[in-house]
Design an enzyme around this catalytic site. Structure first.
Site, PDB file in Angstrom:
ATOM      1  N   LYS A   1      -9.834  -5.044 -13.625  1.00  0.00           N
ATOM      2  CA  LYS A   1     -10.680  -5.927 -12.822  1.00  0.00           C
ATOM      3  C   LYS A   1     -11.766  -6.600 -13.659  1.00  0.00           C
ATOM      4  CE  LYS A   1      -9.397  -4.162  -8.448  1.00  0.00           C
ATOM      5  NZ  LYS A   1      -9.643  -3.369  -7.276  1.00  0.00           N
TER       6      LYS A   1
ATOM      7  N   LYS B   1       1.277  -4.822  -9.383  1.00  0.00           N
ATOM      8  CA  LYS B   1       1.139  -4.249  -8.040  1.00  0.00           C
ATOM      9  C   LYS B   1       0.859  -5.338  -7.002  1.00  0.00           C
ATOM     10  CE  LYS B   1      -2.720  -2.566  -6.611  1.00  0.00           C
ATOM     11  NZ  LYS B   1      -3.909  -1.841  -6.163  1.00  0.00           N
TER      12      LYS B   1
ATOM     13  N   LYS C   1      -4.149  -6.868  -2.530  1.00  0.00           N
ATOM     14  CA  LYS C   1      -4.621  -7.773  -1.483  1.00  0.00           C
ATOM     15  C   LYS C   1      -5.605  -8.829  -1.967  1.00  0.00           C
ATOM     16  CE  LYS C   1      -6.998  -4.090   0.602  1.00  0.00           C
ATOM     17  NZ  LYS C   1      -7.718  -3.425  -0.497  1.00  0.00           N
TER      18      LYS C   1
HETATM   19  N1  AQP Z   1       0.949  -2.159  -3.889  1.00  0.00           N
HETATM   20  C1  AQP Z   1       0.677  -0.967  -3.403  1.00  0.00           C
HETATM   21  N2  AQP Z   1       1.665  -0.045  -3.265  1.00  0.00           N
HETATM   22  C2  AQP Z   1       1.388   1.192  -2.745  1.00  0.00           C
HETATM   23  N3  AQP Z   1       0.163   1.571  -2.339  1.00  0.00           N
HETATM   24  C3  AQP Z   1      -0.841   0.684  -2.446  1.00  0.00           C
HETATM   25  N4  AQP Z   1      -2.150   0.745  -2.136  1.00  0.00           N
HETATM   26  C4  AQP Z   1      -2.736  -0.421  -2.443  1.00  0.00           C
HETATM   27  N5  AQP Z   1      -1.833  -1.277  -2.955  1.00  0.00           N
HETATM   28  C5  AQP Z   1      -0.646  -0.613  -2.978  1.00  0.00           C
HETATM   29  C6  AQP Z   1      -2.810   1.912  -1.530  1.00  0.00           C
HETATM   30  O1  AQP Z   1      -3.456   1.499  -0.342  1.00  0.00           O
HETATM   31  C7  AQP Z   1      -4.646   2.277  -0.169  1.00  0.00           C
HETATM   32  C8  AQP Z   1      -5.815   1.384   0.088  1.00  0.00           C
HETATM   33  O2  AQP Z   1      -5.990   0.552  -1.054  1.00  0.00           O
HETATM   34  P1  AQP Z   1      -7.418  -0.027  -1.384  1.00  0.00           P
HETATM   35  O3  AQP Z   1      -7.857  -0.830  -0.239  1.00  0.00           O
HETATM   36  O4  AQP Z   1      -8.323   1.068  -1.801  1.00  0.00           O
HETATM   37  O5  AQP Z   1      -7.265  -0.964  -2.580  1.00  0.00           O
HETATM   38  P2  AQP Z   1      -6.461  -0.905  -3.906  1.00  0.00           P
HETATM   39  O6  AQP Z   1      -5.811   0.365  -4.194  1.00  0.00           O
HETATM   40  O7  AQP Z   1      -7.302  -1.345  -5.035  1.00  0.00           O
HETATM   41  O8  AQP Z   1      -5.402  -1.968  -3.556  1.00  0.00           O
HETATM   42  P3  AQP Z   1      -5.460  -3.496  -3.472  1.00  0.00           P
HETATM   43  O9  AQP Z   1      -4.776  -3.810  -2.192  1.00  0.00           O
HETATM   44  O10 AQP Z   1      -4.844  -3.940  -4.724  1.00  0.00           O
HETATM   45  O11 AQP Z   1      -6.922  -4.052  -3.383  1.00  0.00           O
HETATM   46  P4  AQP Z   1      -7.654  -4.907  -4.470  1.00  0.00           P
HETATM   47  O12 AQP Z   1      -6.723  -6.045  -4.837  1.00  0.00           O
HETATM   48  O13 AQP Z   1      -8.890  -5.336  -3.805  1.00  0.00           O
HETATM   49  O14 AQP Z   1      -7.922  -4.002  -5.622  1.00  0.00           O
HETATM   50  C9  AQP Z   1      -4.819   3.118  -1.429  1.00  0.00           C
HETATM   51  O15 AQP Z   1      -4.377   4.431  -1.181  1.00  0.00           O
HETATM   52  C10 AQP Z   1      -3.912   2.435  -2.423  1.00  0.00           C
HETATM   53  O16 AQP Z   1      -3.417   3.329  -3.389  1.00  0.00           O
END
Ligand code: AQP
Length: 334
Positions: free
Chosen positions: A114, A199, A202
């Protein structure tokens, strides 16, 4: 016998995705809330670690909370709340920062990724992006959590949380339960449909490779049918050499249609695989979208769930956080 305590959360940095659902939310609703004393949280403070628009974070926090209920979390079975409504998280985060070292924070993969992303956008890197794993450790440890159900990308942060719990207990006396991460067997890491080596996240800028939980069925179909596949035309499950096809097989398998390697044998064209995957995802998300549409009509209900949830969460966290304050040597208020 006391029940296992489970804690997990989701960050309102964007609209929730199929990755969030398959990697985390579905397991919380279908299994975790039934077998344990579980708390699920919209971790809104974590959304402030990167450049943010206040109104958007507020909107996305409400949407995430509504989606937690729409996927099937039942406030009679588990506790659903918003992180910033419970002060214990930030109170304990500072003690975690005093337990962690600068070096171990800088080793976090998400920090490195990030940081690069923020710099590429020309933005500055917030100090909280470095320290947020300490807040995440506090989120988990405040509740005496035994298990943290997460997608694969969060496993490193849970490892750090374990290290901090052990270190704190050794230095100051037994205070925290040492938690472990639990990761789903299939779809622990759903990949971006356009960039299957990254990955599905979002907050990525390009949205064509991301299936959002609230996408209309036609949009889901379009995104899946346009997924990047690999050179060659035979359908084999090989995550290293054929990441695009393997991702589709993982998604189809996670939708309930079996094992990805066995599924590969049933297809002889990418087109047929994409079509079945698209339909499976549309059907998987249909009840979530429908329930979400009902819940947005009743914001008072969502508010009342979050209010009760925060109250319950506070009552669980406060004694442990107070005990941690005493253990490190802070003078109790009289
Ligand atoms: N692509 C993914 N596959 C499986 N699990 C996923 N998780 C996120 N993306 C995937 C799991 O969803 C839970 C909540 O995630 P988060 O909101 O804490 O954010 P994150 O892990 O950092 O995922 P994002 O969606 O990629 O957000 P950004 O882009 O803002 O960093 C967690 O249990 C995560 O493992």
């Amino acid at each position: 016998m006391t029940r296992t305590r489970i804690f997990s959360g989701v960050k309102p940095t964007g609209h929730l995705t199929l990755g969030n659902y398959l990697g985390a939310l579905r397991g919380w609703a279908d299994e975790d809330q039934h077998r344990a004393d579980a708390l699920f949280c919209v971790v809104d403070l974590h959304a402030l670690t990167v450049e943010h628009d206040p109104a958007r974070v507020r909107r996305l926090s409400r949407q995430a909370a509504t989606l937690l209920l729409a996927v099937g979390l039942d406030p009679r079975l588990c506790t659903v709340f918003v992180q910033s409504h419970v002060d214990e998280h930030t109170r304990l985060a500072y003690l975690m920062e005093c337990t962690a070292s600068d070096g171990e924070m800088r080793r976090m993969i998400q920090y490195k990724e990030k940081t690069e992303r923020e710099r590429a956008r020309g933005g500055s890197v917030r100090l909280s992006l470095l320290t947020y794993p300490a807040l995440m450790a506090a989120d988990i440890l405040a509740y005496g959590t035994g298990e943290v159900p997460v997608g694969e990308d969060q496993a490193q942060h849970v490892e750090l949380t374990r290290d901090l719990a052990v270190r704190f207990n050794q230095r100051y006396g037994q205070t925290f339960v040492v938690p472990k991460a639990t990761v789903p067997k299939v779809a622990a890491r759903v990949m971006d449909l356009q960039e299957p080596t990254s990955k599905m996240g979002k907050s990525h800028a390009r949205t064509s490779g991301i299936v959002y939980l609230l996408d209309e069925p036609e949009v889901v179909r379009k995104k899946v049918m346009r997924a990047v596949t690999d050179a060659g035309s035979d359908v084999v499950y090989d995550r290293a050499e054929r990441p695009g096809v393997a991702n589709l097989l993982d998604i189809l398998a996670a939708c309930g249609a079996g094992d990805p390697t066995e599924l590969a044998d049933e297809y002889d064209s990418y087109g047929a695989l994409k079509k079945d995957t698209a339909e499976a995802v549309v059907e998987l998300l249909r009840p979530v979208r429908e329930r979400h549409a009902e819940l947005v009509k009743d914001p008072e209900y969502v508010d009342s769930v979050l209010r009760d949830g925060a109250e319950r969460a506070r009552a669980i966290a406060r004694p442990r956080v107070d005990a941690a304050y005493r253990a490190v040597g802070l003078m109790p208020a009289v």
